[in-house]
Design an enzyme around this catalytic site. Structure first.
Site, mmCIF file in Angstrom:
data_model
loop_
_atom_site.group_PDB
_atom_site.id
_atom_site.type_symbol
_atom_site.label_atom_id
_atom_site.label_comp_id
_atom_site.label_asym_id
_atom_site.label_seq_id
_atom_site.Cartn_x
_atom_site.Cartn_y
_atom_site.Cartn_z
ATOM 1 C CB ALA A 276 -0.908 0.000 1.235
ATOM 2 N N GLY A 277 1.921 1.331 -0.933
ATOM 3 C CA GLY A 277 2.974 2.221 -0.874
ATOM 4 C C GLY A 277 2.556 3.353 -1.716
ATOM 5 C CG ASP A 299 -1.818 1.914 -2.702
ATOM 6 O OD1 ASP A 299 -3.242 1.706 -2.433
ATOM 7 O OD2 ASP A 299 -1.293 2.527 -2.067
ATOM 8 C CG ASP A 330 -8.146 -5.546 -1.867
ATOM 9 O OD1 ASP A 330 -7.714 -5.040 -0.970
ATOM 10 O OD2 ASP A 330 -9.227 -5.691 -2.270
ATOM 11 C CG MET A 331 -4.317 -3.598 1.668
ATOM 12 S SD MET A 331 -3.388 -2.267 2.653
ATOM 13 C CE MET A 331 -4.870 -1.327 3.361
ATOM 14 N NE ARG A 348 6.519 6.056 4.454
ATOM 15 C CZ ARG A 348 5.873 7.223 4.312
ATOM 16 N NH1 ARG A 348 5.662 8.043 5.190
ATOM 17 N NH2 ARG A 348 5.376 7.630 3.061
ATOM 18 C CG HIS A 352 -2.086 5.089 10.904
ATOM 19 N ND1 HIS A 352 -1.516 6.308 11.160
ATOM 20 C CD2 HIS A 352 -2.280 4.771 9.543
ATOM 21 C CE1 HIS A 352 -1.324 7.031 10.019
ATOM 22 N NE2 HIS A 352 -1.589 6.231 8.980
#
EC number: 2.1.1.-
Length: 473
Positions: A276-277, A299, A330-331, A348, A352
């Site tokens: 998802a960079g 991503d 799709d992660m 990174r 969250h």
């Protein structure tokens, strides 16, 4: 024993002395608030002793205010602090910093400012007076305002006439700070107004779903924030968001990435997957520093397509040679076959964004794709409790920090942006920042063991996100 007032004031005085000693040793003055920002003058804040002293001053000053002011005065201030981000957003949208840049240190009368941006002079003047009272802008004489060190960060360096004709032109590579202000005082701020209703909602208040958030209530839509941004009518929002994500790397020193996990220890040809960079700003730093490593930036399709022009402009040979690949993925689904074992997965600022059920799903897919040599690098905020924790962790790098009495164990206001970020994550998608214990829990539940936490030295921009290093078990 000295009173709390005396102890706190002593901490401030001692910290100021330390700063002035370091300034004298280096032959530089400490930056003055009323001067316009220059990054060269900010260099002293990157001194380790100065950075630590600033943290103590920030924590002590806020606690001193809370101690000295009456409880009703404190609650009144806090309950009405909605006005600061609202006014900041209004000033940013009205291009005030750019207008005052043209005016120089003598400033401009509010009537002249209003003529250039089409606002009501009296009302805009009140907005600026509130901000100046919070040390953002300065009122040099009645109704005459100028930039100061803080407000000059809002200057996009664009001509005012261009911004008035095309407001979206403010949000480009030359003005990344504006994207933070725009979201903080805009979408996130509006969503936060619905926190109470969401918390007490019998469905939304207990849901992990990203479309059951305060943001959904505020903007009245039923998909996740990320899906909402990808709608055609929200293309400008998506563009600003992509810039904000890029800013999280571009505005930080390379040390925020390079001084954590030792990427230099990887063998030639090792594969690093930036999960998802986004457009790959983190991988850009690594690819330039470690030319013998290979990278995959994953991503959602829209963000993956935005990444190609970024790489073609900054490191085209990496794409052409295949050393860097951009993969739409799709992660929350199993990892694609990348043709070779993965040496490092990097997350990174991703976990969250999501509640535990989604974070566990993502971590489980990464664990399924991991080999015995794979490392997981999670770069996230680690929240601490304001109280002192009697338990100590045996994980390397997790020794409790020494905080002088009577400061809160988490340094209170000095690190308050971390807790604001936690509320932001909850507000726009039921995500969250986590404590060390929380990360140990979700990692162990998904087949990972947290082995080390690497803290990055604090710089003038504040503490940097630590690197959490985990291995398969």
């Amino acid at each position: 024993m000295p009173s709390s007032l005396k102890l706190l004031s002593n901490l401030i005085a001692e910290s100021v002395d330390k700063i002035e000693q370091r300034c004298a040793a280096q032959g530089v003055p400490f930056p003055e608030l009323n001067e316009v920002l220059s990054f060269q003058s900010e260099a002293i804040r990157s001194d380790t002793d100065v950075a630590e002293a600033i943290q103590v001053i920030a924590a002590s000053a806020a606690q001193l205010l809370a101690t000295a002011m009456s409880p009703i005065a404190t609650l009144s201030v806090v309950a009405h602090q909605w006005d600061v981000p609202a006014c900041l957003g209004a000033a940013n949208d009205a291009n005030v910093a750019e207008i005052l840049r043209d005016a120089g240190p003598k400033g401009a009368h509010i009537d002249d400012i209003a003529k250039r941006n089409g606002t009501n002079a009296g009302r805009l003047g009140r907005v600026l007076r509130l901000l100046a009272s919070h040390h953002i802008f300065r009122e040099v004489s009645p109704d005459v305002f100028a930039n100061n060190r803080i407000s000059s960060l809002l200057d996009s360096k664009k001509p005012v006439e261009e911004l008035e004709k095309n407001p979206q032109s403010k949000y480009t590579e030359t003005s990344l700070v504006n994207t933070f202000v725009s979201f903080g005082a805009g979408e996130f701020f509006k969503g936060g107004a619905f926190l109470s209703e969401t918390l007490r909602d019998p469905v939304f208040g207990h849901s992990d779903e990203a479309n059951h958030s305060a943001f959904n209530k505020a903007f009245k839509f039923d998909v996740s924030f990320f899906e909402w941004m990808e709608r055609p009518e929200n293309k400008d929002v998506l563009s600003r968001f992509s810039l904000m994500m890029r800013a999280t790397t571009d505005l930080l020193p390379d040390a925020a990435i390079l001084n954590g996990f030792d990427f230099g220890s990887l063998p030639d040809g090792a594969l690093v997957v930036d999960v998802a960079g986004g457009i790959g700003s983190l991988s850009m730093v690594l690819a330039k520093t470690f030319p013998k490593l290979n990278f995959v930036v994953e991503d959602r399709p829209q963000l993956a397509s935005d990444a190609e022009p970024y790489w073609k402009s900054n490191l085209p040979e990496a794409l052409e040679s295949g050393r860097v690949r951009l993969v739409a993925h799709d992660m929350f689904t199993p990892q694609p076959d990348l043709g070779s074992p993965v040496d490092v997965f990097v997350l990174r600022g991703i976990l969250h964004d999501w509640a535990d059920s989604y974070g566990i799903r993502l971590l489980s897919h990464l664990r399924a794709a991991a080999g015995p040599q794979t490392k997981l690098v999670v770069i996230e905020i680690l929240l601490e409790s304001p109280c002192r924790d009697p338990e100590t962790s045996t994980i390397k790098g997790c020794e409790p920090r020494t905080v002088p009495e009577p400061l809160l164990a988490n340094m209170g206001a000095a690190d308050s942006v971390d807790y604001s970020m936690d509320m932001m994550m909850m507000g726009f998608g039921n995500g969250q920042e986590r404590t060390l214990r929380h990360y140990v829990k979700i990692l162990s539940e998904t087949g990972w063991e947290l082995k080390e936490v690497i803290h990055i030295d604090s710089l003038h921009i504040g503490p940097l996100r630590p690197h959490l290093i985990a291995v398969p078990v």
